[in-house]
Scaffold this active site. Structure first.
Site, PDB file in Angstrom:
ATOM      1  CE  LYS A   1       7.251  -2.311   1.804  1.00 13.02           C
ATOM      2  NZ  LYS A   1       6.120  -3.069   2.413  1.00 13.02           N
TER       3      LYS A   1
ATOM      4  CE  LYS B   1       6.844   5.563   3.905  1.00 12.55           C
ATOM      5  NZ  LYS B   1       6.133   4.354   3.291  1.00 12.55           N
TER       6      LYS B   1
ATOM      7  CE  LYS C   1       4.360  -0.308   8.574  1.00 14.37           C
ATOM      8  NZ  LYS C   1       2.746  -0.477   8.546  1.00 14.37           N
TER       9      LYS C   1
HETATM   10  P1  TYM Z   1       1.507   0.912   5.621  1.00 13.10           P
HETATM   11  O1  TYM Z   1       1.137  -0.110   6.371  1.00 13.10           O
HETATM   12  O2  TYM Z   1       2.731   1.101   4.925  1.00 13.10           O
HETATM   13  O3  TYM Z   1       0.827   2.386   6.208  1.00 13.10           O
HETATM   14  C1  TYM Z   1      -0.411   2.452   6.637  1.00 13.10           C
HETATM   15  C2  TYM Z   1      -1.032   3.714   6.494  1.00 13.10           C
HETATM   16  O4  TYM Z   1      -0.221   4.799   6.842  1.00 13.10           O
HETATM   17  C3  TYM Z   1       0.133   5.964   5.885  1.00 13.10           C
HETATM   18  N1  TYM Z   1       1.585   5.965   5.968  1.00 13.10           N
HETATM   19  C4  TYM Z   1       1.895   7.623   6.130  1.00 13.10           C
HETATM   20  N2  TYM Z   1       1.136   8.647   6.165  1.00 13.10           N
HETATM   21  C5  TYM Z   1       1.893   9.782   6.263  1.00 13.10           C
HETATM   22  N3  TYM Z   1       3.281   9.845   6.326  1.00 13.10           N
HETATM   23  C6  TYM Z   1       4.061   8.815   6.462  1.00 13.10           C
HETATM   24  N4  TYM Z   1       5.309   8.804   6.739  1.00 13.10           N
HETATM   25  C7  TYM Z   1       3.431   7.465   6.445  1.00 13.10           C
HETATM   26  N5  TYM Z   1       3.807   6.129   6.429  1.00 13.10           N
HETATM   27  C8  TYM Z   1       2.659   5.504   6.242  1.00 13.10           C
HETATM   28  C9  TYM Z   1       0.209   4.897   4.568  1.00 13.10           C
HETATM   29  O5  TYM Z   1      -0.024   5.751   3.428  1.00 13.10           O
HETATM   30  C10 TYM Z   1      -1.064   4.126   4.832  1.00 13.10           C
HETATM   31  O6  TYM Z   1      -2.284   5.038   4.543  1.00 13.10           O
HETATM   32  N6  TYM Z   1      -0.365  -1.369   1.449  1.00 13.10           N
HETATM   33  C11 TYM Z   1      -0.714  -0.391   2.471  1.00 13.10           C
HETATM   34  C12 TYM Z   1      -1.516  -1.239   3.318  1.00 13.10           C
HETATM   35  C13 TYM Z   1      -3.112  -1.822   2.795  1.00 13.10           C
HETATM   36  C14 TYM Z   1      -4.200  -0.849   2.129  1.00 13.10           C
HETATM   37  C15 TYM Z   1      -4.897  -1.690   1.646  1.00 13.10           C
HETATM   38  C16 TYM Z   1      -4.399   0.270   2.528  1.00 13.10           C
HETATM   39  C17 TYM Z   1      -3.246  -2.933   2.424  1.00 13.10           C
HETATM   40  N7  TYM Z   1      -4.181  -3.121   1.704  1.00 13.10           N
HETATM   41  C18 TYM Z   1      -6.173  -1.469   1.442  1.00 13.10           C
HETATM   42  C19 TYM Z   1      -5.536   0.746   1.863  1.00 13.10           C
HETATM   43  C20 TYM Z   1      -6.618   0.014   1.440  1.00 13.10           C
HETATM   44  C21 TYM Z   1       0.517  -0.195   3.242  1.00 13.10           C
HETATM   45  O7  TYM Z   1       1.506  -0.874   3.235  1.00 13.10           O
HETATM   46  O8  TYM Z   1       0.413   0.648   4.326  1.00 13.10           O
END
Ligand code: TYM
Length: 339
Positions: A118, A200, A203
């Site tokens: 990032k 990957k 979004k």
């Molecule tokens: P975030 O918002 O980037 O992504 C949300 C969830 O989707 C999964 N994910 C993917 N899985 C497979 N392939 C992909 N290309 C892909 N892109 C995203 C992520 O692994 C995630 O599970 N930090 C976290 C959000 C968060 C969180 C938490 C998660 C904040 N606090 C506490 C669990 C527990 C995040 O940025 O996910």
């Protein structure tokens, strides 16, 4: 430790409403959540505080947060059986994050790959929040004494640092936090971009053709899959080989995640048919599978009062356990209780 009256284990996860929900977030995370409702007490939230690490347009952020809540429900999360809430509605997240920041080492944060990625993408705004983000994520998890955190592979490192922070804290103050386990699904844990299958699916990707959104129109989904990069070999044969055939293997992962077919079955199904037929079939399967989610999400979005009710109730339920944990933490570290 977790509430002693508690009989079920706790599952918790969140997604940042920093962009539209992608097929990656669906296959890596949300899709696996509803099935665990009976086995666990489940908490799922919109990680809106996390999104502030990158500049957001306020009106868009508000809209995406509500759309995400509607999509959670449309994906099968029954609000009567799952606690659905908005992170910023439970101030204990930010309060515990501050304490945990003081138990998280600079060197640990410096090793986080998401911070490195990032920082490259937002090199005009490498703020302190971006750096200390894992302490907020640890607070999200530890406040609820979560046993299990279902996430995609990219979040594994953050759950691991959360475990380290919890263990460090417990080793000083006794058994305060449950040390959580990540749950990473066997298929769909790392969905790759359709145009650059070595990256990957994300979004924040600027290449809109690489990323498929959960709430996208069926015709757009089909078009993106038709255009998906397969492989530069001349084999034109659907075969699972992630290193040599990253594009085809990614499409096979997606197809398998939606159909439950094994890679061997998929290879047999498309034997002699070539990439074109395969890409069209994957596109159709995905478009047909997510269409009901899109329709249900739009239906729910039309009823603002219903959604408001869900997130208010969710925040109330979440606050109950979050408050209890924070109180215990404050006491342990030596802060004078107000009441
Ligand atoms: P975030 O918002 O980037 O992504 C949300 C969830 O989707 C999964 N994910 C993917 N899985 C497979 N392939 C992909 N290309 C892909 N892109 C995203 C992520 O692994 C995630 O599970 N930090 C976290 C959000 C968060 C969180 C938490 C998660 C904040 N606090 C506490 C669990 C527990 C995040 O940025 O996910």
């Amino acid at each position: 430790m977790a509430d002693t009256n508690q009989t079920k284990k706790i599952m918790l996860s969140g997604i940042q409403p920093s962009g539209e929900l992608t097929l990656g977030s669906y296959l890596g995370a949300i899709k696996h959540w509803p099935a665990r409702t009976e086995e666990f007490d489940c908490y799922y939230f919109m990680a809106d505080l996390h999104t502030l690490t990158v500049r957001q347009k306020p009106a868009d952020l508000r809209k995406r947060t509500l759309t995400q809540l509607a999509a959670y429900i449309a994906c099968g999360l029954d609000p009567k059986k799952n606690v659905l809430f908005i992170q910023s509605h439970v101030p204990e997240h930010a309060q515990l994050a501050w304490v945990l920041n003081c138990y998280t080492m600079f060197g640990e944060l410096n090793r986080m790959t998401q911070f490195k990625d990032k920082s490259i993408k937002n090199n005009d705004n490498i703020n302190a929040g971006l750096f200390t983000y894992p302490a907020l994520m640890a607070a999200d998890i530890l406040l609820y004494q979560a046993d299990c955190v279902p996430v995609g592979e990219d979040q594994k490192q953050h759950v691991e640092i959360c475990r380290d922070i919890a263990s460090r804290f417990n080793s000083i103050y006794g058994d305060v936090f449950k040390v959580p386990d990540p749950y990473i699904p066997p298929v769909g844990a790392r969905v790759m971009s359709l145009t650059t299958p070595t990256n990957k699916m994300s979004k924040s990707d600027t290449d809109q053709n690489g990323c498929v959104y959960l709430l996208e129109k069926p015709e757009d989904i089909k078009r993106k899959f038709k255009k998906a990069v397969t492989d530069s070999d001349t084999e034109n044969c659907v075969r699972y080989a992630p290193k040599e055939k990253a594009g085809v293997s990614n499409l096979m992962q997606i197809y398998s995640a939606f159909t439950d077919k094994s890679f061997a079955d998929i290879e047999r199904e498309f034997e002699g048919l070539g990439y074109g037929a395969f890409k069209a079939a994957v596109g159709e399967t995905v478009a047909d599978s997510v269409a009901p989610i899109r329709e249900k999400t739009n239906e729910l979005l039309a009823d603002k009062a219903y959604l408001e009710n869900i997130y208010r109730e969710g925040a109330e339920k979440a606050s109950y356990i979050a408050h209890k944990t924070l109180r215990k933490v404050y006491k342990k570290v030596g802060l004078v209780p107000r009441f």
